[in-house]
Each structure stands twice: as C-alpha cells, then as structure tokens.
Design a protein around this motif. Structure first.
Motif, PDB file in Angstrom:
ATOM      1  N   GLY A   1       8.413 -10.139  -4.053  1.00 15.82           N
ATOM      2  CA  GLY A   1       7.360  -9.709  -3.131  1.00 15.82           C
ATOM      3  C   GLY A   1       6.200  -9.064  -3.877  1.00 15.82           C
ATOM      4  N   ARG A   2       6.520  -8.262  -4.891  1.00 19.53           N
ATOM      5  CA  ARG A   2       5.465  -7.625  -5.690  1.00 19.53           C
ATOM      6  C   ARG A   2       4.636  -8.643  -6.460  1.00 19.53           C
ATOM      7  NH1 ARG A   2       9.490  -3.715  -6.134  1.00 19.53           N
ATOM      8  NH2 ARG A   2      10.270  -4.553  -8.097  1.00 19.53           N
ATOM      9  N   SER A   3       5.208  -9.811  -6.726  1.00 21.37           N
ATOM     10  CA  SER A   3       4.430 -10.836  -7.427  1.00 21.37           C
ATOM     11  C   SER A   3       3.295 -11.382  -6.557  1.00 21.37           C
ATOM     12  CB  SER A   3       5.342 -11.976  -7.904  1.00 21.37           C
ATOM     13  OG  SER A   3       5.808 -12.743  -6.806  1.00 21.37           O
ATOM     14  N   LEU A   4       3.322 -11.089  -5.246  1.00 21.63           N
ATOM     15  CA  LEU A   4       2.224 -11.475  -4.346  1.00 21.63           C
ATOM     16  C   LEU A   4       1.091 -10.451  -4.333  1.00 21.63           C
ATOM     17  CD1 LEU A   4       4.149 -12.834  -1.239  1.00 21.63           C
ATOM     18  CD2 LEU A   4       2.553 -14.120  -2.651  1.00 21.63           C
ATOM     19  N   VAL A   5       1.290  -9.291  -4.936  1.00 21.19           N
ATOM     20  CA  VAL A   5       0.289  -8.221  -4.906  1.00 21.19           C
ATOM     21  C   VAL A   5      -1.068  -8.686  -5.434  1.00 21.19           C
ATOM     22  CG1 VAL A   5      -0.321  -5.962  -5.872  1.00 21.19           C
ATOM     23  CG2 VAL A   5       1.912  -6.314  -4.792  1.00 21.19           C
ATOM     24  N   PRO A   6      -1.150  -9.420  -6.553  1.00 23.30           N
ATOM     25  CA  PRO A   6      -2.478  -9.871  -6.995  1.00 23.30           C
ATOM     26  C   PRO A   6      -3.182 -10.741  -5.946  1.00 23.30           C
ATOM     27  CG  PRO A   6      -0.886 -10.128  -8.769  1.00 23.30           C
ATOM     28  CD  PRO A   6      -0.107  -9.758  -7.535  1.00 23.30           C
TER      29      PRO A   6
ATOM     30  N   GLU B   1       0.806  -1.224   0.000  1.00 26.96           N
ATOM     31  CA  GLU B   1       0.000   0.000   0.000  1.00 26.96           C
ATOM     32  C   GLU B   1       0.841   1.277   0.000  1.00 26.96           C
ATOM     33  OE1 GLU B   1      -3.563   0.568   0.023  1.00 26.96           O
ATOM     34  OE2 GLU B   1      -3.311  -1.424  -0.854  1.00 26.96           O
ATOM     35  N   PHE B   2       1.972   1.262   0.702  1.00 33.16           N
ATOM     36  CA  PHE B   2       2.721   2.500   0.920  1.00 33.16           C
ATOM     37  C   PHE B   2       4.094   2.537   0.270  1.00 33.16           C
ATOM     38  CE2 PHE B   2      -0.219   1.951   4.510  1.00 33.16           C
ATOM     39  CZ  PHE B   2      -1.006   3.068   4.313  1.00 33.16           C
ATOM     40  N   GLY B   3       4.508   1.451  -0.382  1.00 34.79           N
ATOM     41  CA  GLY B   3       5.794   1.437  -1.089  1.00 34.79           C
ATOM     42  C   GLY B   3       6.972   1.343  -0.143  1.00 34.79           C
ATOM     43  N   VAL B   4       7.794   2.368  -0.114  1.00 30.82           N
ATOM     44  CA  VAL B   4       8.981   2.393   0.738  1.00 30.82           C
ATOM     45  C   VAL B   4       8.577   2.909   2.120  1.00 30.82           C
ATOM     46  CG1 VAL B   4      11.273   3.377   1.047  1.00 30.82           C
ATOM     47  CG2 VAL B   4      10.468   2.794  -1.247  1.00 30.82           C
ATOM     48  N   VAL B   5       8.892   2.117   3.159  1.00 32.75           N
ATOM     49  CA  VAL B   5       8.462   2.440   4.517  1.00 32.75           C
ATOM     50  C   VAL B   5       9.623   2.254   5.481  1.00 32.75           C
ATOM     51  CG1 VAL B   5       6.819   1.853   6.344  1.00 32.75           C
ATOM     52  CG2 VAL B   5       6.122   1.660   3.965  1.00 32.75           C
ATOM     53  N   ARG B   6       9.752   3.174   6.420  1.00 32.96           N
ATOM     54  CA  ARG B   6      10.781   3.068   7.451  1.00 32.96           C
ATOM     55  C   ARG B   6      10.296   2.176   8.590  1.00 32.96           C
ATOM     56  NH1 ARG B   6      13.542   8.780   8.492  1.00 32.96           N
ATOM     57  NH2 ARG B   6      14.899   7.397   9.673  1.00 32.96           N
ATOM     58  N   PHE B   7      11.255   1.642   9.340  1.00 32.77           N
ATOM     59  CA  PHE B   7      10.970   0.698  10.423  1.00 32.77           C
ATOM     60  C   PHE B   7       9.949   1.264  11.406  1.00 32.77           C
ATOM     61  CE2 PHE B   7      11.621  -1.359  14.458  1.00 32.77           C
ATOM     62  CZ  PHE B   7      11.830  -2.684  14.137  1.00 32.77           C
ATOM     63  N   ASN B   8      10.210   2.470  11.920  1.00 33.10           N
ATOM     64  CA  ASN B   8       9.315   3.047  12.924  1.00 33.10           C
ATOM     65  C   ASN B   8       7.919   3.319  12.368  1.00 33.10           C
ATOM     66  OD1 ASN B   8      11.183   2.965  14.993  1.00 33.10           O
ATOM     67  ND2 ASN B   8      11.970   5.008  14.573  1.00 33.10           N
ATOM     68  N   GLU B   9       7.843   3.656  11.085  1.00 33.19           N
ATOM     69  CA  GLU B   9       6.534   3.858  10.463  1.00 33.19           C
ATOM     70  C   GLU B   9       5.748   2.557  10.437  1.00 33.19           C
ATOM     71  OE1 GLU B   9       7.477   7.393   7.237  1.00 33.19           O
ATOM     72  OE2 GLU B   9       7.996   5.336   6.696  1.00 33.19           O
ATOM     73  N   LEU B  10       6.425   1.463  10.106  1.00 37.33           N
ATOM     74  CA  LEU B  10       5.773   0.151  10.115  1.00 37.33           C
ATOM     75  C   LEU B  10       5.286  -0.201  11.517  1.00 37.33           C
ATOM     76  CD1 LEU B  10       7.870  -2.310   7.906  1.00 37.33           C
ATOM     77  CD2 LEU B  10       5.425  -1.868   7.759  1.00 37.33           C
ATOM     78  N   GLN B  11       6.140   0.030  12.501  1.00 36.80           N
ATOM     79  CA  GLN B  11       5.783  -0.306  13.880  1.00 36.80           C
ATOM     80  C   GLN B  11       4.565   0.504  14.334  1.00 36.80           C
ATOM     81  OE1 GLN B  11       8.897   0.236  16.813  1.00 36.80           O
ATOM     82  NE2 GLN B  11       8.109  -1.460  18.016  1.00 36.80           N
ATOM     83  N   ARG B  12       4.535   1.782  14.016  1.00 38.94           N
ATOM     84  CA  ARG B  12       3.379   2.628  14.382  1.00 38.94           C
ATOM     85  C   ARG B  12       2.129   2.192  13.625  1.00 38.94           C
ATOM     86  NH1 ARG B  12       7.190   6.758  14.645  1.00 38.94           N
ATOM     87  NH2 ARG B  12       6.850   7.307  12.471  1.00 38.94           N
ATOM     88  N   TYR B  13       2.274   1.861  12.352  1.00 37.59           N
ATOM     89  CA  TYR B  13       1.136   1.463  11.528  1.00 37.59           C
ATOM     90  C   TYR B  13       0.490   0.188  12.072  1.00 37.59           C
ATOM     91  CZ  TYR B  13      -1.512   0.036   7.387  1.00 37.59           C
ATOM     92  OH  TYR B  13      -2.502  -0.357   6.519  1.00 37.59           O
ATOM     93  N   ILE B  14       1.325  -0.787  12.417  1.00 39.35           N
ATOM     94  CA  ILE B  14       0.802  -2.060  12.924  1.00 39.35           C
ATOM     95  C   ILE B  14       0.278  -1.892  14.349  1.00 39.35           C
ATOM     96  CG2 ILE B  14       1.393  -4.444  13.495  1.00 39.35           C
ATOM     97  CD1 ILE B  14       3.418  -4.285  11.128  1.00 39.35           C
ATOM     98  N   GLY B  15       1.004  -1.155  15.152  1.00 37.05           N
ATOM     99  CA  GLY B  15       0.523  -0.820  16.491  1.00 37.05           C
ATOM    100  C   GLY B  15       0.755  -1.864  17.562  1.00 37.05           C
ATOM    101  N   THR B  16       0.471  -3.116  17.283  1.00 33.66           N
ATOM    102  CA  THR B  16       0.551  -4.155  18.310  1.00 33.66           C
ATOM    103  C   THR B  16       1.824  -4.992  18.237  1.00 33.66           C
ATOM    104  OG1 THR B  16      -0.650  -5.664  16.856  1.00 33.66           O
ATOM    105  CG2 THR B  16      -1.963  -4.386  18.425  1.00 33.66           C
ATOM    106  N   ILE B  17       2.775  -4.590  17.435  1.00 29.06           N
ATOM    107  CA  ILE B  17       3.973  -5.401  17.221  1.00 29.06           C
ATOM    108  C   ILE B  17       5.144  -4.815  18.011  1.00 29.06           C
ATOM    109  CG2 ILE B  17       4.698  -4.161  15.134  1.00 29.06           C
ATOM    110  CD1 ILE B  17       5.527  -6.927  13.976  1.00 29.06           C
ATOM    111  N   SER B  18       5.915  -5.692  18.637  1.00 26.01           N
ATOM    112  CA  SER B  18       7.091  -5.240  19.384  1.00 26.01           C
ATOM    113  C   SER B  18       8.262  -5.003  18.429  1.00 26.01           C
ATOM    114  CB  SER B  18       7.496  -6.276  20.430  1.00 26.01           C
ATOM    115  OG  SER B  18       8.035  -7.426  19.798  1.00 26.01           O
ATOM    116  N   TYR B  19       9.248  -4.256  18.900  1.00 25.66           N
ATOM    117  CA  TYR B  19      10.458  -3.989  18.123  1.00 25.66           C
ATOM    118  C   TYR B  19      11.110  -5.306  17.702  1.00 25.66           C
ATOM    119  CZ  TYR B  19      15.145  -2.357  16.957  1.00 25.66           C
ATOM    120  OH  TYR B  19      16.318  -2.111  16.311  1.00 25.66           O
TER     121      TYR B  19
END
Length: 110
Positions: free
Chosen positions: A91-96, A37-55
């Motif tokens: 990884g992009r081949s999983l998009v469909p 959905e978001f293309g290139v994402v930083r580690f902390n952005e992923l962690q905030r987006y998911i919310g329930t995942i530990s470092y």
C-alpha cells in the motif's frame, strides 16, 4: 509513435488496468489517502473523517483493500473491541502516485 494500433491491444492486459482494479471504487482512494496522511487509524476515525460513508460500505471497502494486500488490519483483544488500519508495504508503494495526484490537484483546483 511506436506503430501500435488500438485494434491490436487489450486494456485488460495493461498495468493501468490492474492498478485501476485495485483502487477503483467510490471510497478506496479516499481511504488510502487517509492512511497515507495519518498512518494508523481506527475504524470510527476513518468513518468520521470521510463523513459520507456508511458503516457497511467502509467495512466492505476495508476488507477489499485488505484482501488486495494494500491495507493491514490489527485487531486488539479487548472490550470494547479496538481495530486499527494502516498501509502495508504494498500500500505504501502507492504513496508516490497519491502524492502526484495531490500535487496536481493543488496546482489545478483554482
């Protein structure tokens, strides 16, 4: 029906089993979805987006996805460290597949 019998088959020898081995786990599909959905994402952005995942869990899961060739990790030599994640071609081949799951969810969530 093609005459196949379950007693003569082995789930571990199927494409389904292989795919499941790459994407199974509590957060793998969520991470793949976020990168789709978001293309290139930083580690902390992923962690905030998911919310329930530990470092530790996020780090471990990203390493697994990277080892399986689904996620690319780009590290920039700067202070503070900057690391970005994106889907590889594989990884992009999983998009469909992910798109179909999203469509199914939209149609059946109510």
């Amino acid at each position: 029906m093609d005459g196949r019998c379950i007693s003569n088959e082995c789930l571990g020898e199927t494409g389904f089993s292989y795919t499941l081995s790459l994407i199974s786990g509590k957060y793998k599909m969520t991470i793949l979805y976020a990168l789709m959905e978001f293309g290139v994402v930083r580690f902390n952005e992923l962690q905030r987006y998911i919310g329930t995942i530990s470092y530790k869990t996020l780090s471990s899961t990203l390493k697994q996805l990277e080892a399986d060739g689904l996620v690319h990790r780009e590290e920039y030599p700067q202070i503070p460290p900057k690391v970005e994640y994106s889907l590889t071609e594989r990884g992009r081949s999983l998009v469909p597949v992910l798109d179909l799951m999203c469509e199914w969810g939209e149609q059946h969530r109510w």
